[in-house]
Design a protein around this motif. Structure first.
Motif, PDB file in Angstrom:
ATOM      1  N   GLU A  27      44.225  43.254  35.295  1.00 49.00           N
ATOM      2  CA  GLU A  27      42.901  43.164  35.953  1.00 49.00           C
ATOM      3  C   GLU A  27      42.832  44.099  37.157  1.00 49.00           C
ATOM      4  N   LEU A  74      36.815  39.923  38.158  1.00 49.87           N
ATOM      5  CA  LEU A  74      38.232  40.101  37.813  1.00 49.87           C
ATOM      6  C   LEU A  74      39.163  39.154  38.580  1.00 49.87           C
ATOM      7  N   HIS A  75      38.713  38.607  39.694  1.00 48.54           N
ATOM      8  CA  HIS A  75      39.524  37.614  40.425  1.00 48.54           C
ATOM      9  C   HIS A  75      38.953  36.249  40.069  1.00 48.54           C
ATOM     10  N   ARG A 105      35.040  35.053  40.307  1.00 47.59           N
ATOM     11  CA  ARG A 105      34.416  34.871  38.984  1.00 47.59           C
ATOM     12  C   ARG A 105      33.800  33.475  38.865  1.00 47.59           C
ATOM     13  N   MET A 118      44.696  37.002  39.729  1.00 46.56           N
ATOM     14  CA  MET A 118      44.292  38.345  39.291  1.00 46.56           C
ATOM     15  C   MET A 118      45.548  39.041  38.773  1.00 46.56           C
ATOM     16  N   THR A 139      42.061  47.462  35.736  1.00 46.67           N
ATOM     17  CA  THR A 139      40.642  47.521  35.360  1.00 46.67           C
ATOM     18  C   THR A 139      39.788  47.714  36.619  1.00 46.67           C
TER      19      THR A 139
END
Ligand SMILES: C[S@@+](CC[C@H](N)C(=O)[O-])C[C@H]1O[C@@H](n2cnc3c(N)ncnc32)[C@H](O)[C@@H]1O
Length: 251
Positions: free
Chosen positions: A55, A80-81, A85, A51, A58
């Motif tokens: 990210e 985001l990780h 994901r 990450m 975000t």
């Protein structure tokens, strides 16, 4: 790089980890510059790669958006990780399978948790997580506060401070390759030391770059060949491109 510069640049990583990695690389290299370059690369490999700082930013924005009513912000955050994901599409089947095999645990010790406690908290589980990524830990705790989950994460290095709370089950998800890059033999030592009767250990079936390179065979042989005798294997399955074992301590 001076100690102050190190701590400033890596303030989002557990200080024990930063100190450990820089000390190890300095013992290997004659030139301080080469040692620092290697330490930065290693820190990226064991945490930053999953990450990025962008990210993280975000994710902060998404949490604010969630508080303002954005219904998609939660799922977008999980994406985001890289580890959460990768399992998003089959996550429900994966967790149902694990929880059924493990007799429906209520509390989870999530070792090197990333953002995984968000999924578990959303399922109503009590979670104690730990990770060397201060950003992940902060996000987990913020989401838990906003959603009123019984979920808490600590910024902690499993190789420096392996103190763990009791729980119904310990999760060690996709951790083996990352831990072995840091200390050979440490992943199975961690399995042996968990203070829970149940453990769920999972392995990635693809590299971070998306390549499949015989990982199922490699990790199956490692886990099945080295699991300490006090554990009995309850279940082995593959869901969401993740090889998964559930085992129980039988003494
Ligand atoms: C491949 S990710 C897996 C994350 C999570 N278990 C999952 O499957 O969603 C590996 C995680 O281990 C963390 N990590 C790496 N070394 C660690 C250590 N020594 N102690 C604690 N966490 C560590 C990283 O920051 C990263 O979040």
């Amino acid at each position: 790089m001076s100690e102050i510069a190190i701590s400033k640049k890596y303030r989002d990583i557990c200080p024990d980890t930063v100190a450990r990695v820089f000390a190890a690389e300095r013992a290997k290299y004659k030139s301080e510059k080469d040692a620092d370059k290697a330490a930065r690369a290693h820190l990226h490999q064991i945490t930053g790669a999953f990450m990025t700082p962008d990210e993280m930013k975000t994710a902060d924005k998404l949490l604010r958006a969630y508080k303002e009513g954005d219904g998609e912000a939660f799922e977008k955050t999980l994406r985001l990780h890289s580890s959460t994901r990768e399992r998003m599409e089959g996550a429900q089947a994966l967790y149902e399978h694990i929880l059924n095999a493990a007799d429906s645990p209520k509390s989870v010790l999530d070792l090197a948790c990333g953002l995984n406690p968000l999924i578990l908290g959303n399922m109503g589980l009590t979670v104690r997580g730990m990770d060397i990524s201060g950003g992940c830990v902060r996000l987990v705790n913020e989401w838990a506060r906003v959603r009123e989950w019984n979920v808490q994460a600590d910024c902690r290095d499993l190789l420096c401070n392996p103190e763990m709370e009791k729980a119904d089950i310990a999760f060690m998800m996709k951790l083996r390759p990352v831990l072995e890059q840091q200390k050979k033999g440490s992943a199975m030592e961690l399995v042996a030391s968990v203070p829970t009767d149940m453990i769920c250990v999972t392995f990635p079936m693809k590299t971070l770059g998306g390549r499949k390179v015989g990982m199922e065979k490699h990790y199956s042989e490692w886990f099945e060949g080295n699991l300490p005798h006090e554990f009995e294997m309850i279940e082995r399955f593959i869901e969401a491109d993740e090889l998964c074992y559930v085992a129980r301590r039988c003494v």
